[in-house]
Design an enzyme around this catalytic site. Structure first.
Site, PDB file in Angstrom:
ATOM      1  N   ASP A 137       0.918  -1.154  -0.103  1.00  0.00           N
ATOM      2  CA  ASP A 137       0.010   0.148   0.011  1.00  0.00           C
ATOM      3  C   ASP A 137       0.878   1.309  -0.020  1.00  0.00           C
ATOM      4  O   ASP A 137       2.072   1.427   0.645  1.00  0.00           O
ATOM      5  CB  ASP A 137      -0.834  -0.095   1.096  1.00  0.00           C
ATOM      6  CG  ASP A 137      -1.707   1.093   1.264  1.00  0.00           C
ATOM      7  OD1 ASP A 137      -3.099   1.072   0.550  1.00  0.00           O
ATOM      8  OD2 ASP A 137      -1.472   1.916   2.011  1.00  0.00           O
ATOM      9  N   GLU A 167       1.093  -0.489  -5.141  1.00  0.00           N
ATOM     10  CA  GLU A 167      -0.172   0.565  -5.274  1.00  0.00           C
ATOM     11  C   GLU A 167       0.442   1.947  -5.568  1.00  0.00           C
ATOM     12  O   GLU A 167       0.893   2.412  -4.655  1.00  0.00           O
ATOM     13  CB  GLU A 167      -1.090   0.448  -4.203  1.00  0.00           C
ATOM     14  CG  GLU A 167      -2.263   1.354  -4.623  1.00  0.00           C
ATOM     15  CD  GLU A 167      -2.396   2.485  -3.410  1.00  0.00           C
ATOM     16  OE1 GLU A 167      -3.286   3.206  -3.412  1.00  0.00           O
ATOM     17  OE2 GLU A 167      -1.547   2.564  -2.605  1.00  0.00           O
TER      18      GLU A 167
END
Length: 481
Positions: free
Chosen positions: A233, A260
């Protein structure tokens, strides 16, 4: 708590060629490539409790999924979904989604059905707790007191370390200061995500030797439990040095790692050139294919052309298939005001799913939530929608075969997967007749190709020129019986 909420919302707003195998990186390359050998569909069980995933293990397997991505597994508090992205302690799994025992049980249940578990991880920052304390000792005295009061339980769910002491202190963070230039990697990777109005921001981690060692211990502990993939993330907010220091060849062996990094497009787009391209060049990891996502939105949108999807990678508008995780929606898009413009209409999203599930290239991901974005339950139980199930059936049947485009224009794209399947997508409001010369096409004559989305639609080729009819705003995924 208000500062924590504001900072989390800001975090949400801010997030949002080929692998060369040489003798010098044999282990790294081999571990990465083995994880990419099968482009099996991932179910993103966003914000699902681990026990809920466990209970659905048989159903998930029956639907054809081979992997499940679950929300972050560590110590976090707060009932809001975004609280899962504010880690307090990596040494235990303890949150409203479940604890270490629940996580283990989930992994075993899925493994028994042939389904792997991927974990969403947050390594860039810690929870913003400036609203209740000024120090940067994590997990902090309140949590340590909770551990001490129930030491038998917390030690039983410990992943690593000594729960009688903090494991991070002030020296393990970058100096306080808020990101002000979102196009500058230095600002984005070294300063804090702040919520404004004097908010101190999410403490930004300094990847010193101690920090890196703790994060490696965490990843190895999850891997020991059976995790086979990591979604990184907010990888945009980490330096590539930090990423490579944590993801050692040993940790990556047999593990699929993807980052991401939200972009607005592919090659030539500033967010791609400044963040995603350097990440791909500096690591051997995969990433969300935001360039392809932007290309699909453009092609399917008003004024776009399906010709844009014939070979988008040829001009830098899609990632190399072996390094791509493809999607039609991610959790950041509907839950973040700054990215909601990227939400496609329901019909466009359906066509995009048919494209990513039908094409050759990338690991497709299907998102399914509990209406965290308050969009009328649009993605609730998406994982088992009949059209999605039909797409997974097609994808699993043709996986590993080649892809050849047979016809395209502004409205339609028709391609085949060797002799096993045919995909037709029509974005326009009128039906389209598509004539194809089937001589030397590799398709099998006098065999039924039945649509996995509408089983009443069957193609049986019996002459050189064959007409495929594509209904308006629909997809066909004909599979050889």
């Amino acid at each position: 708590m208000k500062n924590t909420q504001n900072t989390a919302k800001t975090l949400i707003k801010s997030k949002k060629k080929l692998l060369k195998i040489t003798s010098a990186i044999t282990l790294t390359a081999a571990s990465f490539f083995s994880s990419q050998a099968a482009a099996e569909t991932i179910l993103h069980a966003f914000n699902w409790q681990y026990a809920d995933v466990e209970q659905k293990a048989q159903e998930i397997a029956n639907l054809g999924y081979k992997k499940v991505l679950v929300s972050p597994a560590y110590r976090s508090s707060g009932s809001e979904w975004w609280s899962r992205y504010q880690p307090q302690d990596l040494r235990v799994i303890h949150s409203p989604l479940g604890d270490t025992n629940d996580f283990k049980d989930m992994i075993q249940a899925l493994k028994s059905k042939g389904v792997e578990v991927y974990a969403d991880i947050v390594l860039n920052h810690k929870a913003n707790e400036s609203w209740k304390r000024s120090d940067l000792n994590y997990p902090g005295s309140d949590v340590l007191n909770e551990y001490a009061a129930n030491s038998t339980y917390f030690n039983s769910i410990k992943l690593f370390g000594d729960l009688t002491q903090n494991y991070l202190g002030a020296g393990d963070f970058h100096p306080a200061g808020c990101i002000t230039n979102w196009g500058d990697p230095g600002h984005v990777q070294y300063w804090r995500l702040c919520g404004g109005s004097g908010d101190a921001g999410l403490p930004d981690i300094d990847p010193n030797n101690w920090v890196v060692e703790q994060q490696k211990n965490y990843l190895q502990a999850l891997k020991n439990l059976g995790v086979t993939g990591f979604r990184v993330d907010a990888a945009k907010h980490m330096t590539n040095y930090h990423i490579n220091a944590v993801f050692t060849p040993a940790i990556k062996q047999g593990v699929h790692v993807f980052g991401e990094i939200i972009t607005s497009g592919g090659s030539g787009d500033g967010s791609y050139d400044n963040f995603l391209a350097p990440y791909l060049n500096a690591t051997d990891h995969a990433a969300y294919d935001f360039p392809l996502f932007a290309q699909m939105r453009s092609a399917l949108g008003y004024g776009g052309s399906m010709n844009q999807l014939v070979d988008p990678g040829a001009y830098g508008q899609a990632l190399t298939g072996s390094r791509a995780v493809t999607f039609s929606i991610t959790h950041d898009i509907p839950t973040n005001d700054g990215f909601r413009y990227q939400i496609m209409s329901g019909s466009d999203e359906y066509l995009a799913n048919a494209y990513i599930m039908g094409r050759d290239g990338g690991v497709p991901m299907i998102y399914s939530d509990h209406n965290e974005s308050n969009d009328g339950s649009r993605w609730v139980d998406m994982y088992k929608h009949s059209d999605v199930v039909g797409m997974i059936k097609f994808h699993n049947a043709v996986e590993g075969t080649g892809m050849q485009v047979m016809s395209s224009n502004d409205c339609i794209l028709l391609f085949k997967r060797d002799h096993k399947g045919i995909v037709g997508i029509n974005k326009c409001n009128a039906g389209q007749d598509v004539w194809v010369n089937t001589a030397n096409s590799g398709l099998w004559w006098y065999n039924n190709y039945r649509d996995t989305l509408d089983t009443t639609s069957v193609q049986n080729i019996s002459s050189q020129w064959h007409k495929f009819y594509l209904p308006p705003r629909q997809a066909r995924m004909w599979l050889k019986e």
